[in-house]
Design a protein around this motif. Structure first.
Motif, PDB file in Angstrom:
ATOM      1  N   TYR A 151       0.822  -1.197   0.000  1.00  0.00           N
ATOM      2  CA  TYR A 151       0.000   0.000   0.000  1.00  0.00           C
ATOM      3  C   TYR A 151       0.858   1.248   0.000  1.00  0.00           C
ATOM      4  O   TYR A 151       1.805   1.356   0.744  1.00  0.00           O
ATOM      5  N   ALA A 152       0.504   2.208  -0.846  1.00  0.00           N
ATOM      6  CA  ALA A 152       1.268   3.445  -0.958  1.00  0.00           C
ATOM      7  C   ALA A 152       0.416   4.607  -0.496  1.00  0.00           C
ATOM      8  O   ALA A 152      -0.721   4.749  -0.911  1.00  0.00           O
ATOM      9  N   PHE A 153       0.972   5.451   0.347  1.00  0.00           N
ATOM     10  CA  PHE A 153       0.266   6.623   0.837  1.00  0.00           C
ATOM     11  C   PHE A 153       1.048   7.865   0.432  1.00  0.00           C
ATOM     12  O   PHE A 153       2.234   7.970   0.684  1.00  0.00           O
ATOM     13  N   TYR A 154       0.359   8.850  -0.215  1.00  0.00           N
ATOM     14  CA  TYR A 154       1.017  10.056  -0.713  1.00  0.00           C
ATOM     15  C   TYR A 154       0.715  11.221   0.208  1.00  0.00           C
ATOM     16  O   TYR A 154      -0.402  11.396   0.665  1.00  0.00           O
TER      17      TYR A 154
ATOM     18  N   PHE B 107      11.713  -6.695   1.307  1.00  0.00           N
ATOM     19  CA  PHE B 107      11.776  -5.477   2.100  1.00  0.00           C
ATOM     20  C   PHE B 107      11.762  -4.242   1.214  1.00  0.00           C
ATOM     21  O   PHE B 107      10.977  -3.312   1.430  1.00  0.00           O
ATOM     22  N   ALA B 108      12.613  -4.207   0.207  1.00  0.00           N
ATOM     23  CA  ALA B 108      12.724  -3.024  -0.641  1.00  0.00           C
ATOM     24  C   ALA B 108      11.410  -2.728  -1.356  1.00  0.00           C
ATOM     25  O   ALA B 108      11.004  -1.575  -1.482  1.00  0.00           O
ATOM     26  N   ALA B 109      10.726  -3.770  -1.837  1.00  0.00           N
ATOM     27  CA  ALA B 109       9.470  -3.568  -2.550  1.00  0.00           C
ATOM     28  C   ALA B 109       8.377  -3.065  -1.615  1.00  0.00           C
ATOM     29  O   ALA B 109       7.630  -2.146  -1.954  1.00  0.00           O
ATOM     30  N   GLU B 110       8.255  -3.678  -0.441  1.00  0.00           N
ATOM     31  CA  GLU B 110       7.222  -3.269   0.508  1.00  0.00           C
ATOM     32  C   GLU B 110       7.416  -1.823   0.961  1.00  0.00           C
ATOM     33  O   GLU B 110       6.474  -1.027   0.997  1.00  0.00           O
ATOM     34  N   ILE B 111       8.647  -1.472   1.322  1.00  0.00           N
ATOM     35  CA  ILE B 111       8.911  -0.124   1.808  1.00  0.00           C
ATOM     36  C   ILE B 111       8.893   0.880   0.664  1.00  0.00           C
ATOM     37  O   ILE B 111       8.444   2.016   0.812  1.00  0.00           O
ATOM     38  N   GLY B 112       9.343   0.466  -0.518  1.00  0.00           N
ATOM     39  CA  GLY B 112       9.344   1.364  -1.669  1.00  0.00           C
ATOM     40  C   GLY B 112       7.959   1.788  -2.094  1.00  0.00           C
ATOM     41  O   GLY B 112       7.785   2.818  -2.749  1.00  0.00           O
ATOM     42  N   ASP B 113       6.938   1.006  -1.737  1.00  0.00           N
ATOM     43  CA  ASP B 113       5.571   1.345  -2.111  1.00  0.00           C
ATOM     44  C   ASP B 113       4.884   2.234  -1.081  1.00  0.00           C
ATOM     45  O   ASP B 113       3.714   2.556  -1.232  1.00  0.00           O
ATOM     46  N   LEU B 114       5.592   2.642  -0.044  1.00  0.00           N
ATOM     47  CA  LEU B 114       5.060   3.634   0.889  1.00  0.00           C
ATOM     48  C   LEU B 114       5.436   5.004   0.341  1.00  0.00           C
ATOM     49  O   LEU B 114       6.572   5.453   0.458  1.00  0.00           O
TER      50      LEU B 114
ATOM     51  N   VAL C 175      -0.609 -12.288   8.569  1.00  0.00           N
ATOM     52  CA  VAL C 175      -0.571 -10.888   8.977  1.00  0.00           C
ATOM     53  C   VAL C 175       0.880 -10.414   9.014  1.00  0.00           C
ATOM     54  O   VAL C 175       1.791 -11.182   9.339  1.00  0.00           O
ATOM     55  N   TYR C 176       1.091  -9.157   8.634  1.00  0.00           N
ATOM     56  CA  TYR C 176       2.413  -8.569   8.825  1.00  0.00           C
ATOM     57  C   TYR C 176       2.269  -7.076   9.068  1.00  0.00           C
ATOM     58  O   TYR C 176       1.234  -6.464   8.778  1.00  0.00           O
ATOM     59  N   LEU C 177       3.327  -6.505   9.634  1.00  0.00           N
ATOM     60  CA  LEU C 177       3.368  -5.081   9.942  1.00  0.00           C
ATOM     61  C   LEU C 177       4.459  -4.416   9.115  1.00  0.00           C
ATOM     62  O   LEU C 177       5.503  -5.021   8.847  1.00  0.00           O
ATOM     63  N   LYS C 178       4.211  -3.178   8.731  1.00  0.00           N
ATOM     64  CA  LYS C 178       5.254  -2.386   8.096  1.00  0.00           C
ATOM     65  C   LYS C 178       4.962  -0.915   8.344  1.00  0.00           C
ATOM     66  O   LYS C 178       3.850  -0.540   8.733  1.00  0.00           O
ATOM     67  N   GLY C 179       5.968  -0.074   8.123  1.00  0.00           N
ATOM     68  CA  GLY C 179       5.783   1.358   8.321  1.00  0.00           C
ATOM     69  C   GLY C 179       7.104   2.040   8.570  1.00  0.00           C
ATOM     70  O   GLY C 179       8.152   1.596   8.087  1.00  0.00           O
TER      71      GLY C 179
END
Length: 241
Positions: free
Chosen positions: A23-26, A112-119, A169-173
């Protein structure tokens, strides 16, 4: 101000790639989630914001003083709940956590890079090569240092992605300290470890996993990732004729 009362500005983008959900938030002004748009090849699949009250919260006195916004989003079999304490581009501390419940049957590791890159807000960050392994009662978490420009000053931050033993379930941020202060991996681990559920999750498997872990003793620690090196004696290549 409720999510529906906020001005319509830039959109928050939700990307669902393969079997994983990212998920990406702008950022738009106060960084409020206003609308959701799926990537073009998935526009026929509806994604809906369903609530302002996630089933989880972080029971952290450190975060309680910060302004908080929250949202729950569903779509294409996926469910995402978000709490944001503080604001990324303010000079105070901020902490954002997304709880992702992927589509049922999702398997495999998350990149990791893909998940964080989409924030979205983190795309302008300048990342270092410093990684950390964190431990919580829910399971391990990987974190990486980065910095952003917050109103003319550098704000030092950590992006993170959980590595729990379940795929349900997983967490990211991310978390950032006040401008100029180094982020604390111990504080990040302890804030994530404070997670509690106030109501059942949308996934029974995820709910059972987190509730079982919540009964364990509190645990939070963090240490730099040790980089591996080749310690074998150097042997020059043999020329063959």
């Amino acid at each position: 101000m409720s999510m529906s009362d906020s001005p319509i500005g830039l959109t928050a983008a939700v990307s669902i790639v393969g079997t994983f959900v990212r998920y990406a938030f702008y950022t738009a002004g106060a960084f409020v989630i206003v609308a959701i748009v799926i990537v073009p090849f998935l526009r026929s699949d509806p994604v809906t914001r369903v609530d302002d009250k996630p089933a989880f919260r972080l029971a952290s006195a450190e975060l309680a003083r910060l302004p908080m916004i929250a949202s729950v989003i569903t779509g294409r079999g996926s469910h995402v709940e978000m709490r944001q304490y503080g604001r990324l581009h303010d000079r105070d501390k901020d902490f954002t956590v997304l709880m992702v419940l992927p589509p049922k049957g999702t398997t495999g590791a998350r990149d990791f890079a893909a998940e964080i890159g989409d924030l979205g807000p983190l795309r302008a960050g300048i990342y270092s090569n410093a990684f950390y392994d964190l431990q919580t009662r829910f399971g391990p978490v990987r974190a990486r240092e980065f910095r952003v420009n917050a109103d003319g000053r550098h704000k030092l931050c950590l992006a993170y992605l959980s590595r729990f033993e379940t795929t349900s379930v997983y967490l990211k941020g991310w978390t950032c300290e006040a401008s100029g202060v180094n982020p604390g991996v111990y504080d990040l681990a302890c804030n994530l470890d404070s997670l509690v559920l106030d109501q059942p999750l949308a996934s029974g498997e995820a709910d059972a996993f987190l509730r079982q872990k919540m009964r364990l003793q509190r645990q939070c620690s963090g240490e730099p990732v040790t980089q591996t090196t080749d310690t074998r004696p150097y042997r020059p290549p043999v020329r063959r004729f």
